[in-house]
Design an enzyme around this catalytic site. Structure first.
Site, short mmCIF file in Angstrom:
data_model
loop_
_atom_site.label_atom_id
_atom_site.label_comp_id
_atom_site.label_asym_id
_atom_site.label_seq_id
_atom_site.Cartn_x
_atom_site.Cartn_y
_atom_site.Cartn_z
N ASP A 38 0.84 -1.19 0.00
CA ASP A 38 0.00 0.00 0.00
C ASP A 38 0.89 1.25 0.00
OD1 ASP A 38 -2.16 1.65 0.18
OD2 ASP A 38 -3.00 0.72 1.98
N ASP A 39 0.93 1.94 -1.12
CA ASP A 39 1.74 3.17 -1.26
C ASP A 39 3.25 2.90 -1.20
OD1 ASP A 39 -0.65 4.52 -1.32
OD2 ASP A 39 -0.23 5.83 0.38
N CYS A 78 -5.41 4.08 -4.69
CA CYS A 78 -5.60 2.73 -4.17
C CYS A 78 -6.85 2.00 -4.64
CB CYS A 78 -5.57 2.78 -2.65
SG CYS A 78 -6.34 4.26 -1.96
N HIS A 141 -11.12 -2.12 0.14
CA HIS A 141 -11.16 -0.84 -0.57
C HIS A 141 -11.99 -0.81 -1.85
CE1 HIS A 141 -8.51 2.97 -0.12
NE2 HIS A 141 -9.53 2.93 0.68
N ASP A 288 0.18 -0.91 -4.86
CA ASP A 288 -1.05 -0.40 -5.49
C ASP A 288 -0.88 0.91 -6.24
OD1 ASP A 288 -0.72 1.13 -3.20
OD2 ASP A 288 -2.85 1.18 -2.71
N ASN A 289 0.13 1.69 -5.84
CA ASN A 289 0.43 2.95 -6.54
C ASN A 289 1.78 3.43 -6.06
OD1 ASN A 289 -2.25 3.92 -4.58
ND2 ASN A 289 -0.21 4.58 -4.03
#
Lengths: 522, 522
Positions: A38-39, A78, A141, A288-289
């Site tokens: 995540d990130d 996300c 999410h 995710d990004n």
């Protein structure tokens, strides 16, 4: 070659099996384990050049498998990225976007009304056909309202939360985010699942790790193929780590979180080897990004040499760390320049299971098996969207920007900066600049940092556009956007009374329903 | 441990040998091979995260040896950096600086009058005492006038040039740069040694490679320990490669040059193994300063996640790729966070030869043998100078800037940009900003890109300064600057009539002598 033959054999066996012809003693299709960060940024792993080199387990995973250098997410935020991963489709197709403003990123805060539409086919739903048991650990999410939950969309088990671990809230203006086991909440962040924002201490990664290890052991014992989607959230702000990792990194708390994740991945791979199922488990690690530079350096990571970060369609927003690991099948020490995408994990997983992707809809994911098993390269475009606006496309080494925007001057002047310390004139613009007639084109091999647009008078520019233009035209002409899911917000739909709250005495009273257009500032 | 014992044994033997007690059959001290790149950046190697991954040989060298993550040059410009490497001393001590302006970088263009002073003791001079034969291949850059040449300063052989390969010149306003074999010129760049600026073709790296291979073979055959200083210049603008490498990189011509260098390093290491002298040859790979971002992307490389490039005292200007390789002695697969410096190569080489560094002068280099052989870490400061101005210092993870400057507004407005696409407010300043009273302090672990100065109100800031200040004070109080060598220029001293020109009929007539202060704009 042997691995491809094996995959073909499974496919054949599964066709037989689907036809009701049970084959005894038939080899199981491989387990599938997707480790989604995540990130986390491209530049956060030692193997991608992070100067502190604190990810020995991930670096080893890369050395034992295939490292992707040009792997992308489908969106710089996300929720749409995760929708893309699980559907194999661009968010513009699945509805994970907004039309509330031009070229706006949108996600699923707890006031969102929408979520993953029932009409979408998610990876675990399809894998059921091949006998897989599926679990999601961590962040969903794709909509927090009950109809959108993972167990309604193919997962057999869930441990984690529907939204980001923001908070703590007062449970009056906003409720704290619930944590679920399967269909029911088992507590809330900052309550039963504490996160100490001051010290950064939280045991969540350890809990998520145990959930993964337990699930793997149970499936192995039951001789069932499994799909585990390990979508942990420790490097998303607010960043946390458990006590043994706090203060251990040269990179501060963010690095502590990375170290704990690295250690956890090491333990998971170790268990697979211990259980002698490593050669029957395809593992893929990605994020995710891009790193959220706006939270750096204490709460955000690194995108290495790339421009800007999360929220943007520059390379720093969408190029991801990515490692494929499958001992005995993926040769060790491989590095691939294949343009890959999180959506490929959908198609590749189906391929591993011997299943074909759905034929009744457009699928954007590519089967990466020929890449990971045989090193094959396939030309394909990467599309960079914000909302329903196609901002850029990459084909081969060329990236064309049709729109440039980081965020508004208004936000930027208030200190919201997605490109801290970076400023490329005419590129990192604070007004939305349309370039559809004369796109900005970069050669990502010579210029991975997107600092030197090609001269529009050059032959190279014209050749690149001649290649890219028809691909974009074809994409846009064939595109059927899904119904946008991220337009409407309503405080009444927040996590006031999630399923299971009664048993815990943790139901809160929602306010009056007041639907409104969600506000997406960037 | 065995390696340390061996080093001690050599030292003992050499002491005996120096005392006239020849020991027959005594083990030779190891050969020393320093591979010094020109303007190659930290981010140019796959192992440091270059996204195209086109340096398999260097990556393998790192995997077989020790990779340094925090290795520095002593100056962000070529000549002072090379003077530091060969003397083990900061350029401020050896005289390789200018006082013509405040905080100005200076080097040795062909109008420079000065050069390496006779009073300086260079590594090859000292290694003679231990029986080494020394050769420099490539760029000298410590003064082009005959009294400064390598063979006057300890080298036994030279193939290469005294200055950068800029040109072509008309031999009227400026002569083309000569190429020497030992004491005499054998031709000039763009004449006998062509560089095609249009196609980028030049065979120089291949010639330099052959010179290295031949020298190694000859020394091995003669059973003589050797010091080879391979100081090639292919990634300094104008960038070139030989025909087999042109067009082969994903990174354009710069990448072609890197690929040719990588291939050459592979061949050199291969020869060492072939001759069975790999275990008796200490090899170190590094670069003279950060990538010249001003020439990027076609003629300049990458500094990875670091700020700015060559000419600056930000990390991008002075943090270098660095690999130590010595099979059988340096354990494979090591990564070190030791703060290292090119000056350490002087002291380490002496240590390998069983020699102590000179005691009559300040030596800034550290013996890295405990680091490479046993993984030891030693606290030491890294000083970042521009001219005689101490711009910054790093100690542990903390870097304090006492002055910030990239270049003048005037130059910047003319397009001279040492930090393209990067702009950190108050850090990458275009006026010389004094910070000696309140230094800008960065934590390089959390913030390798120097984007987020610590708050001057924080305990961390105060603690860092309390640590750094006495180290800086001690350094400055003890410092005795050398006579500046880079103040005076004179067109009459250019390479009009280098030694040997008569034989070739290549002598040119110098103009009238007209000494003047050199102009150093940045």
């Amino acid at each position: 070659m042997a691995a491809v033959a094996a995959a073909t054999r499974w496919r054949l066996l599964l066709v037989l099996s689907a036809a009701g012809l049970r084959v005894t003693g038939a080899p199981q299709p491989p387990n599938i384990l997707l480790l989604l960060m995540d990130d986390m940024g491209w530049g956060d792993l030692g193997v991608y050049g992070e100067p502190s080199r604190e990810t020995p387990n991930l670096d080893r995973m890369a050395a034992e498998g295939m490292l992707f250098l040009n792997f992308y997410t489908a969106n710089p935020l996300c929720s749409p990225s995760r929708a893309a991963l699980l559907t194999g489709r661009l968010p513009i197709r699945s509805g994970f976007y907004t039309t509330n403003g031009h070229a706006r990123n949108a996600y699923t805060p707890q006031e969102i009304v929408g979520g993953i539409p029932d009409s979408e086919l998610l990876l675990p739903e399809l894998l059921k056909e091949a006998g897989y048991t599926s679990k999601i650990v961590g962040k969903w999410h794709l909509g927090h309202r009950p109809q959108f939950h993972p167990l309604k969309h193919g997962f057999d088990e869930w441990f984690g939360s529907p939204n980001c671990h923001f908070g703590p809230y007062d449970n009056k203006a906003r409720p704290n985010i619930p944590v679920y086991r399967d269909r029911e909440m088992v507590g809330r962040f900052y309550e039963e699942f504490p996160i100490n924002l001051k010290t950064g201490e939280a045991n969540l990664t350890q809990i998520y790790l145990q959930e993964a290890l337990d699930f793997i052991k149970r499936q192995q014992a039951a001789h069932r193929p499994f799909f585990l989607y390990w979508a942990i959230d420790a490097t998303h702000a607010p960043v946390y780590a458990s006590r043994p990792f706090l203060g251990t990194s040269q990179r501060g708390r963010y690095g502590d979180a990375v170290r704990e994740i690295d250690d956890s991945v090491g333990r998971i791979l170790h268990l697979l080897r211990d259980l002698s199922i490593a050669e029957n488990t395809f593992v893929f690690f990605t994020s995710d990004n891009g790193a959220a530079l706006i939270s750096a350096p204490r709460q955000g990571g690194s995108n290495g040499p790339f421009l800007c970060g999360k929220q943007t369609t520059f390379e720093g927003g969408m190029r991801e760390p990515a490692i494929a690991w499958w001992p005995g099948h993926i040769p060790a020490g491989q590095v691939s320049h294949q343009l890959g995408d999180v959506m490929d994990l959908f198609t590749t997983s189906l391929s591993l299971a011997g299943l074909a992707p759905p034929r009744d809809r457009a699928i954007d994911g590519l089967d990466l098996l020929p890449t990971v098993l045989q090193g094959r390269l396939t030309d394909r475009p990467i599309f960079y969207y914000r909302g329903n606006t196609l901002m850029a496309v990459t084909l081969g080494q060329y990236k064309a920007h049709f729109w440039t925007w980081t965020n508004s001057w208004e936000e930027f002047r208030q200190g919201v900066d997605f490109c801290p310390g970076q400023n490329v004139s005419g590129v990192t613009t604070h007004s939305q600049e349309e370039r559809t007639k004369l796109p900005l084109v970069f050669h990502l091999g010579r210029d991975p940092g997107e600092r030197y647009p090609l001269s529009i008078a050059s032959t190279e520019y014209l050749d690149a556009l001649r290649w890219i233009t028809p691909v974009v035209r074809q994409h846009q002409e064939a595109l059927v956007p899904g119904q946008p899911q991220l337009n409407v917000c309503n405080r009444a739909v927040m996590n006031w009374a999630p399923p299971g709250c009664e048993k815990l005495g943790k139901c809160l009273t929602p306010p009056e329903s007041a639907p409104e257009k969600c506000s997406w500032p960037h």
